[in-house]
Design an enzyme around this catalytic site. Structure first.
Site, PDB file in Angstrom:
ATOM      1  N   HIS A  84       0.824  -1.226   0.000  1.00 32.34           N
ATOM      2  CA  HIS A  84       0.000   0.000   0.000  1.00 32.34           C
ATOM      3  C   HIS A  84       0.856   1.273   0.000  1.00 32.34           C
ATOM      4  CE1 HIS A  84      -3.686  -2.238   1.286  1.00 32.34           C
ATOM      5  NE2 HIS A  84      -2.871  -2.911   2.050  1.00 32.34           N
TER       6      HIS A  84
HETATM    7  O1  RIB Z   1      -4.574   0.278   5.094  1.00 32.90           O
HETATM    8  C1  RIB Z   1      -3.202   0.153   4.835  1.00 32.90           C
HETATM    9  C2  RIB Z   1      -2.429   1.115   5.659  1.00 32.90           C
HETATM   10  O2  RIB Z   1      -2.589   0.798   7.035  1.00 32.90           O
HETATM   11  C3  RIB Z   1      -0.915   1.060   5.400  1.00 32.90           C
HETATM   12  O3  RIB Z   1      -0.370   2.328   5.619  1.00 32.90           O
HETATM   13  C4  RIB Z   1      -0.416   0.100   6.447  1.00 32.90           C
HETATM   14  O4  RIB Z   1       0.944   0.377   6.819  1.00 32.90           O
HETATM   15  C5  RIB Z   1      -1.329   0.436   7.597  1.00 32.90           C
HETATM   16  O5  RIB Z   1      -0.789   1.554   8.255  1.00 32.90           O
END
Ligand code: RIB
Ligand code: CA
Length: 319
Positions: A248
């Protein structure tokens, strides 16, 4: 090429260093090595795990990459208003899947993240690009403390939110859900926003073959990510049958220098801060009849996965 186009992006990353944050930091370091950005600072925020762990994790990932010269600033140890909830089930109790890194010898900065961020923005008016890959608590404190910050930042790129769905509730993504009031401050700030929500990040993954290659690579970065991502990959397999690793947090980092591998659209996006079912939902007016009357965000919707994966894979294997 005029002077303006020669200016490389000046980047500040605010992270709740967990596993994909670590991969995002490695990606930023690779892009800096290629002369495509300049990393001005990193700040830590509570999120995936507690602040003291995200602070150490960011320091130690930089040290592992030989870049302990980059300062890490400590930020908020709790959300603005809601209760704090870690994500141990994804990132492990230490935030890096239980992997232990060598401790950075760099001095521990004590100035609060929001102060350091403001000073950096003042020193580079109109140039600094803020990348938020955790709950947006630090950014919101900075925006509240320093009203002129909105005029100093070039833009804010976030990993957060989703036009559709969620990963912590059926309507909210973790970073926004974890501190919805902070996110609302950021989304209402008037600073141009790039929102890399789950709409695009769920397409931004390393597939089984790419993960296999990383697993068999002898470097520190490969060992960390391949071992520390097992929980996330197991959750992915259980929910979708895919054995992929969704990175992500690398999305906004790569978008900052290679926007052309992404597609998106301008929209009005704001955050629901209440509601047992909808707290943390990013509400986008992109395809609704009723509009907010302001297009405050570029909502990123798609990515060339192969090119994305190529950059992230190279970054992880270069540490
Ligand atoms: O939903 C994904 C996010 O939440 C990413 O930033 C992961 O590191 C968590 O923080
Ligand atoms: Ca994160």
């Amino acid at each position: 090429m005029n002077e303006q186009s020669r200016e490389i992006p000046l980047i500040w990353i605010d992270a709740d260093t967990g596993v994909d944050d670590a991969a995002a930091l490695m990606t930023a370091l690779l892009l800096e090595k290629k002369g495509l950005l300049k990393l001005m600072g990193i700040s830590a925020v509570c999120g995936n795990v507690e602040l003291e762990k995200t602070f150490e994790n960011a320091r130690n990932v930089l040290y592992m990459a030989g870049r302990e010269d980059i300062k890490v600033w400590p930020g908020a140890d709790r959300p603005r208003l809601v209760e704090y909830h870690p994500a141990y089930h994804v990132h492990g109790e230490n935030g890096l899947g239980g992997e232990i890194l060598q401790e950075s010898p760099a001095p521990r900065e004590t100035k609060p993240a929001w102060e350091a961020l403001y000073e950096c923005a003042k020193a580079h008016p109109g140039r600094l690009e803020l990348i938020l890959i955790g709950p947006e608590t630090n950014a919101s404190i900075a925006l509240d403390l320093y009203p002129d910050l909105t005029g100093l930042l070039k833009r804010i790129l976030v990993m957060g939110g989703a036009e559709y769905g969620g990963n912590v509730t059926s309507s909210a993504e973790f970073n926004i859900w974890a501190d919805p009031h902070a996110a609302q401050t950021v989304f209402k700030s008037g600073v141009p926003l790039v929102m890399c929500g789950l709409d695009v990040t769920m397409k931004a993954f390393l597939n089984a073959a790419e993960m296999k290659e990383i697993e068999s690579h002898p470097g520190h970065g490969s060992r960390l990510i391949s071992r520390a991502s097992t929980r996330a990959r197991e959750l992915m397999r259980a929910s979708s049958g895919e054995t992929a690793y969704v990175v992500h947090d690398a999305c906004p980092v790569i978008y900052a220098v290679c926007p052309k591998i992404f597609t998106g659209a301008e929209a009005g996006v704001f955050v629901e801060t209440r509601g047992p079912l909808t707290r943390g939902k990013t509400v986008s007016d992109r395809i609704t009849d009723i509009k907010f009357g302001i297009k405050n965000a570029t909502v990123v919707l798609d990515v060339d996965r192969e090119r994305f994966a190529g950059i992230v894979r190279e970054a992880i294997m270069s540490v």
